[in-house]
Design a protein around this motif. Structure first.
Motif, PDB file in Angstrom:
ATOM      1  N   LYS A 177      -9.859   4.177   8.450  1.00 30.39           N
ATOM      2  CA  LYS A 177     -10.576   3.845   7.729  1.00 30.39           C
ATOM      3  C   LYS A 177      -9.568   2.404   6.385  1.00 30.39           C
ATOM      4  O   LYS A 177     -10.391   1.128   7.387  1.00 30.39           O
ATOM      5  N   PHE A 178      -8.868   2.709   6.536  1.00 33.56           N
ATOM      6  CA  PHE A 178      -7.634   1.083   5.802  1.00 33.56           C
ATOM      7  C   PHE A 178      -7.683   0.034   7.622  1.00 33.56           C
ATOM      8  O   PHE A 178      -7.890  -0.780   7.490  1.00 33.56           O
ATOM      9  N   ARG A 179      -7.758   0.591   8.267  1.00 36.63           N
ATOM     10  CA  ARG A 179      -6.906  -0.075   9.468  1.00 36.63           C
ATOM     11  C   ARG A 179      -8.635  -0.528   9.717  1.00 36.63           C
ATOM     12  O   ARG A 179      -8.736  -1.671  10.554  1.00 36.63           O
ATOM     13  N   GLN A 180      -9.771  -0.440   9.607  1.00 35.23           N
ATOM     14  CA  GLN A 180     -11.126  -1.006   9.008  1.00 35.23           C
ATOM     15  C   GLN A 180     -11.181  -1.975   8.540  1.00 35.23           C
ATOM     16  O   GLN A 180     -12.145  -2.818   8.649  1.00 35.23           O
ATOM     17  N   SER A 181     -10.092  -2.786   7.468  1.00 35.76           N
ATOM     18  CA  SER A 181     -11.012  -3.360   6.213  1.00 35.76           C
ATOM     19  C   SER A 181      -9.878  -4.770   6.949  1.00 35.76           C
ATOM     20  O   SER A 181      -8.153  -4.442   7.152  1.00 35.76           O
ATOM     21  N   GLN A 182     -10.590  -6.008   6.344  1.00 35.84           N
ATOM     22  CA  GLN A 182      -9.912  -7.114   6.500  1.00 35.84           C
ATOM     23  C   GLN A 182      -8.691  -7.061   5.938  1.00 35.84           C
ATOM     24  O   GLN A 182      -7.284  -7.984   5.904  1.00 35.84           O
ATOM     25  N   LEU A 183      -8.495  -6.349   4.408  1.00 33.02           N
ATOM     26  CA  LEU A 183      -7.437  -6.597   3.801  1.00 33.02           C
ATOM     27  C   LEU A 183      -5.762  -5.771   4.549  1.00 33.02           C
ATOM     28  O   LEU A 183      -5.530  -5.981   3.808  1.00 33.02           O
ATOM     29  N   CYS A 184      -6.209  -5.210   5.395  1.00 31.88           N
ATOM     30  CA  CYS A 184      -5.450  -4.317   5.497  1.00 31.88           C
ATOM     31  C   CYS A 184      -4.040  -4.963   6.659  1.00 31.88           C
ATOM     32  O   CYS A 184      -4.438  -5.125   7.785  1.00 31.88           O
ATOM     33  N   GLN A 185      -2.863  -5.563   6.267  1.00 30.97           N
ATOM     34  CA  GLN A 185      -2.112  -5.494   6.959  1.00 30.97           C
ATOM     35  C   GLN A 185      -1.016  -4.613   7.502  1.00 30.97           C
ATOM     36  O   GLN A 185      -1.824  -4.241   8.708  1.00 30.97           O
ATOM     37  N   ASN A 186      -0.266  -4.702   7.613  1.00 29.31           N
ATOM     38  CA  ASN A 186       0.577  -3.700   7.523  1.00 29.31           C
ATOM     39  C   ASN A 186       0.377  -2.164   7.642  1.00 29.31           C
ATOM     40  O   ASN A 186       0.663  -2.112   5.987  1.00 29.31           O
ATOM     41  N   LEU A 187       0.445  -1.474   8.359  1.00 31.44           N
ATOM     42  CA  LEU A 187      -0.221  -0.120   7.881  1.00 31.44           C
ATOM     43  C   LEU A 187       1.113   1.386   7.503  1.00 31.44           C
ATOM     44  O   LEU A 187       1.121   0.745   9.193  1.00 31.44           O
ATOM     45  N   TYR A 188       1.445   1.670   7.048  1.00 31.58           N
ATOM     46  CA  TYR A 188       3.208   2.859   7.226  1.00 31.58           C
ATOM     47  C   TYR A 188       2.364   3.600   6.906  1.00 31.58           C
ATOM     48  O   TYR A 188       1.339   4.621   5.908  1.00 31.58           O
ATOM     49  N   ILE A 189       2.995   5.173   7.319  1.00 32.13           N
ATOM     50  CA  ILE A 189       2.434   6.276   7.680  1.00 32.13           C
ATOM     51  C   ILE A 189       3.646   7.147   7.161  1.00 32.13           C
ATOM     52  O   ILE A 189       4.698   7.170   8.323  1.00 32.13           O
ATOM     53  N   MET A 190       4.381   7.846   6.222  1.00 33.33           N
ATOM     54  CA  MET A 190       4.844   8.202   5.221  1.00 33.33           C
ATOM     55  C   MET A 190       4.440  10.245   5.258  1.00 33.33           C
ATOM     56  O   MET A 190       4.196  10.994   4.909  1.00 33.33           O
ATOM     57  N   THR A 216      -1.678   9.215  14.077  1.00 33.81           N
ATOM     58  CA  THR A 216      -1.153   7.885  12.765  1.00 33.81           C
ATOM     59  C   THR A 216      -0.334   6.802  13.349  1.00 33.81           C
ATOM     60  O   THR A 216      -0.923   5.609  13.397  1.00 33.81           O
ATOM     61  N   ALA A 217      -0.088   7.403  14.985  1.00 33.02           N
ATOM     62  CA  ALA A 217       1.120   6.344  15.208  1.00 33.02           C
ATOM     63  C   ALA A 217       0.443   5.791  16.036  1.00 33.02           C
ATOM     64  O   ALA A 217       0.668   3.940  16.143  1.00 33.02           O
ATOM     65  N   GLN A 218      -0.529   5.632  16.233  1.00 34.61           N
ATOM     66  CA  GLN A 218      -2.105   4.928  17.028  1.00 34.61           C
ATOM     67  C   GLN A 218      -2.318   3.609  15.896  1.00 34.61           C
ATOM     68  O   GLN A 218      -3.161   2.374  16.885  1.00 34.61           O
ATOM     69  N   LEU A 219      -2.212   3.550  14.354  1.00 33.58           N
ATOM     70  CA  LEU A 219      -2.831   2.927  13.612  1.00 33.58           C
ATOM     71  C   LEU A 219      -1.967   2.335  12.840  1.00 33.58           C
ATOM     72  O   LEU A 219      -2.364   1.172  12.386  1.00 33.58           O
ATOM     73  N   GLY A 220      -0.420   2.285  13.113  1.00 41.58           N
ATOM     74  CA  GLY A 220       0.194   2.276  12.192  1.00 41.58           C
ATOM     75  C   GLY A 220       1.495   2.225  12.608  1.00 41.58           C
ATOM     76  O   GLY A 220       2.289   2.998  13.134  1.00 41.58           O
ATOM     77  N   ILE A 221       2.440   2.328  11.752  1.00 33.22           N
ATOM     78  CA  ILE A 221       4.345   2.968  11.920  1.00 33.22           C
ATOM     79  C   ILE A 221       4.312   4.122  11.066  1.00 33.22           C
ATOM     80  O   ILE A 221       3.976   3.828   9.725  1.00 33.22           O
ATOM     81  N   ASN A 222       4.261   5.291  11.689  1.00 33.00           N
ATOM     82  CA  ASN A 222       5.548   6.531  10.851  1.00 33.00           C
ATOM     83  C   ASN A 222       6.270   6.180  10.279  1.00 33.00           C
ATOM     84  O   ASN A 222       7.553   5.411  11.453  1.00 33.00           O
ATOM     85  N   VAL A 223       6.955   6.392   9.050  1.00 30.78           N
ATOM     86  CA  VAL A 223       7.786   6.398   8.433  1.00 30.78           C
ATOM     87  C   VAL A 223       8.873   7.900   8.604  1.00 30.78           C
ATOM     88  O   VAL A 223       7.544   8.613   7.724  1.00 30.78           O
ATOM     89  N   GLU A 224       9.728   7.772   9.313  1.00 29.88           N
ATOM     90  CA  GLU A 224      10.674   9.378   8.765  1.00 29.88           C
ATOM     91  C   GLU A 224      10.940   9.033   7.132  1.00 29.88           C
ATOM     92  O   GLU A 224      12.956   9.542   7.908  1.00 29.88           O
ATOM     93  N   LEU A 225      10.293   9.433   6.487  1.00 27.52           N
ATOM     94  CA  LEU A 225      11.076   9.299   4.706  1.00 27.52           C
ATOM     95  C   LEU A 225      10.738  10.672   4.326  1.00 27.52           C
ATOM     96  O   LEU A 225       9.631  10.874   4.843  1.00 27.52           O
ATOM     97  N   ASN A 226      11.638  10.889   3.706  1.00 27.43           N
ATOM     98  CA  ASN A 226      10.689  12.470   2.470  1.00 27.43           C
ATOM     99  C   ASN A 226      10.214  11.794   1.573  1.00 27.43           C
ATOM    100  O   ASN A 226      10.646  11.073   0.516  1.00 27.43           O
ATOM    101  N   PRO A 227       8.617  11.965   1.318  1.00 23.50           N
ATOM    102  CA  PRO A 227       7.816  11.934   0.469  1.00 23.50           C
ATOM    103  C   PRO A 227       8.159  12.171  -1.011  1.00 23.50           C
ATOM    104  O   PRO A 227       7.967  11.887  -1.965  1.00 23.50           O
ATOM    105  N   LEU A 228       8.872  13.385  -0.984  1.00 20.19           N
ATOM    106  CA  LEU A 228       9.435  13.862  -2.481  1.00 20.19           C
ATOM    107  C   LEU A 228      10.675  13.179  -2.729  1.00 20.19           C
ATOM    108  O   LEU A 228      11.199  13.430  -3.585  1.00 20.19           O
ATOM    109  N   LYS A 229      11.170  12.499  -2.388  1.00 16.24           N
ATOM    110  CA  LYS A 229      12.646  11.579  -2.308  1.00 16.24           C
ATOM    111  C   LYS A 229      12.451  10.051  -3.439  1.00 16.24           C
ATOM    112  O   LYS A 229      11.883   9.173  -2.387  1.00 16.24           O
ATOM    113  N   PHE A 230      11.830  10.585  -4.192  1.00 20.02           N
ATOM    114  CA  PHE A 230      11.220   9.337  -4.674  1.00 20.02           C
ATOM    115  C   PHE A 230      11.772   7.576  -4.541  1.00 20.02           C
ATOM    116  O   PHE A 230      11.147   6.688  -4.798  1.00 20.02           O
ATOM    117  N   ASP A 231      12.625   8.266  -4.973  1.00 19.17           N
ATOM    118  CA  ASP A 231      13.883   7.313  -4.681  1.00 19.17           C
ATOM    119  C   ASP A 231      13.749   5.949  -3.698  1.00 19.17           C
ATOM    120  O   ASP A 231      13.549   4.605  -2.929  1.00 19.17           O
TER     121      ASP A 231
END
Ligand code: AMP
Ligand code: GLY
Length: 427
Positions: A18-31, A37-52
């Motif tokens: 849905k974000f990809r369908q929006s004009q407002l969305c430039q770079n899209l990252y999924i973590m 999701t890799a077909q719509l944006g860039i997958n990021v290999e980080l652990n979401p529980l490492k908040f820093d």
């Protein structure tokens, strides 16, 4: 604007779609994301529980919106971390702080919250090792079936419905004395069993205003005819035929408004989704549970029915501007059928190539447990729930038929799916 979606399931793929369908969305990252999701944006290999590390990523990539999919980072305080950092606190985030996520993080807390605010829910009492013998007495006098709920997060496994007093007593002892669900079960809610039909209502809250999203019904049991073990969800439909206007009006005035008012009156500035699991008993709604996030696979039928720009809507939530938003929804029916690995929700094998994806026509595929294998160029199964097949149509039966026929075509070793999603509502 650059957007970060946290999570890796079908729910997060649906947000990314849905974000990809929006004009407002430039770079899209999924973590960390998945093969879809890799077909719509860039997958990021980080652990979401490492908040820093998540915070540093947001700064390095000029993230202007963070959508937190799963409950764990919320319950563990990702918003609190962002709000505590001068350079991060201005980034709009969809997802409550710890003091709001406790609605899901502690069943004992959420039951007491409902009592404080007169929100209809099953009668209950909570017990821990300090008053286990009172708990056993309480069980002894309780009508059967009875519901035992581990207080904390237990990956969807912490609820037991027991028909038999001896078994209930045994399970209560296992939870409290033997830590059957680890720390999550050190406090147990003993709850009255409600007989009825379930549906889920989703509310987007910006701290003060709210929008009710399309409702959904999910199918939690592994087996056809709602039999067997509970899963994360084997399919979902939206709208829900029995959630008519009169019922939804009751949900709004008796549940949604007192919930939001209750949060406000307790000084909880809740910005994010509230997922309200409901039981319709007769014609009356009762709260079974709150979650501090969207459901999975409910998101895979709710978001496709939202016609408003989802980035705009999420930004309005994150910045406290929902009062100015009008939700546009698609009146059509959405159905999703989840393809899973044989053996799920128990042990299962993974790593099998998924084929015939391009044969699925008329449906949108949301990946859940999938992974791209660069060595072979294949997409392989990588979890219990593998892929959600969503279809939209003017009738529920058409939507279900399309999803089912595509579920048959897509192939991977050990594929299993329920052929009877929506069974109560179609002939
Ligand atoms: P939960 O993890 O709270 O979603 O509970 C899992 C499932 O247990 C729910 O979806 C219901 O089907 C069932 N359940 C939970 N509480 C009750 C209750 N008080 N009465 C009947 N069923 C319940
Ligand atoms: N489908 C139920 C959940 O997301 O908790």
């Amino acid at each position: 604007m650059n957007i970060l979606v946290i999570g890796s399931g079908g729910r997060e793929h649906a947000f990314a779609y849905k974000f990809r369908q929006s004009q407002l969305c430039q770079n899209l990252y999924i973590m960390p994301g998945n093969a879809g999701t890799a077909q719509l944006g860039i997958n990021v290999e980080l652990n979401p529980l490492k908040f820093d590390e998540v915070g540093q990523f947001c700064l390095d990539n000029q993230i202007g919106l963070v959508l937190v999919g799963p409950e764990e980072p919320l319950v563990k305080g990702i918003r609190d971390y962002f709000e505590s950092q001068t350079e991060l606190k201005h980034i709009p985030m969809v997802g409550p702080g710890k003091n709001g996520a406790i609605l899901e993080g502690s069943k004992d807390w959420s039951k007491a919250f409902m009592m404080r605010h007169g929100i209809p829910t099953a009668a209950y009492k909570s017990f821990s090792s300090q008053n286990l013998s009172d708990g056993l007495d309480y069980l002894n006098q309780h009508a059967m079936p009875v519901v035992l709920k581990a207080d904390g997060l237990a990956a969807g496994k912490g609820v037991l419905i027991l028909n038999n007093r001896e078994e209930a007593t045994h399970e209560l002892k296992l939870m409290i004395q033997e830590a059957k669900f680890g720390n999550a079960g050190s406090t147990v809610v003993i709850e009255e069993f409600l007989e009825g039909i379930e549906c889920s209502v989703f509310v987007l809250v910006d701290g003060s205003s709210y929008v009710i999203l399309p409702e959904a019904k999910d199918y939690k049991r592994i087996g056809e005819g709602d039999t067997g073990l509970n899963t994360g969800g084997m399919g979902a439909i939206s709208p829900v035929p029995f959630a008519d206007e009169a019922f939804m009006q009751k949900v709004k005035t008796r549940i949604v408004e007192p919930t939001i008012q209750g949060l406000k009156s307790e000084g909880i500035n809740y910005k994010g989704f509230i997922f309200i699991g409901l039981m319709k008993v007769g014609d009356e709604p009762f709260v079974i549970e709150y979650n501090c996030r969207m459901g999975d696979p409910e998101t895979e039928v709710v978001l496709p029915r939202i016609q408003s720009d989802l980035v705009e809507l999420m930004l309005a939530c994150g910045t406290g501007n929902l009062a100015n938003c009008k939700l546009q929804t698609d009146p059509r029916h959405a159905a999703t059928v989840m393809l899973v690995s044989e053996g799920y929700p128990g042990d299962y094998a993974k790593g099998f190539p998924i084929t015939e994806l391009e044969e699925a026509s008329g449906s949108v595929l949301f990946h859940a447990g999938t992974k791209f294998k660069p060595e072979t160029g294949e997409i392989v199964s990588n979890g219990g729930r593998v892929l959600a097949v969503t279809s939209l149509a003017t009738t529920l039966s058409e939507a279900l038929e399309t999803s089912k026929s595509n579920a048959l075509k897509i192939d991977f070793k050990n594929k299993y799916f329920r052929r009877d999603i929506g069974f109560e509502f179609v002939s």
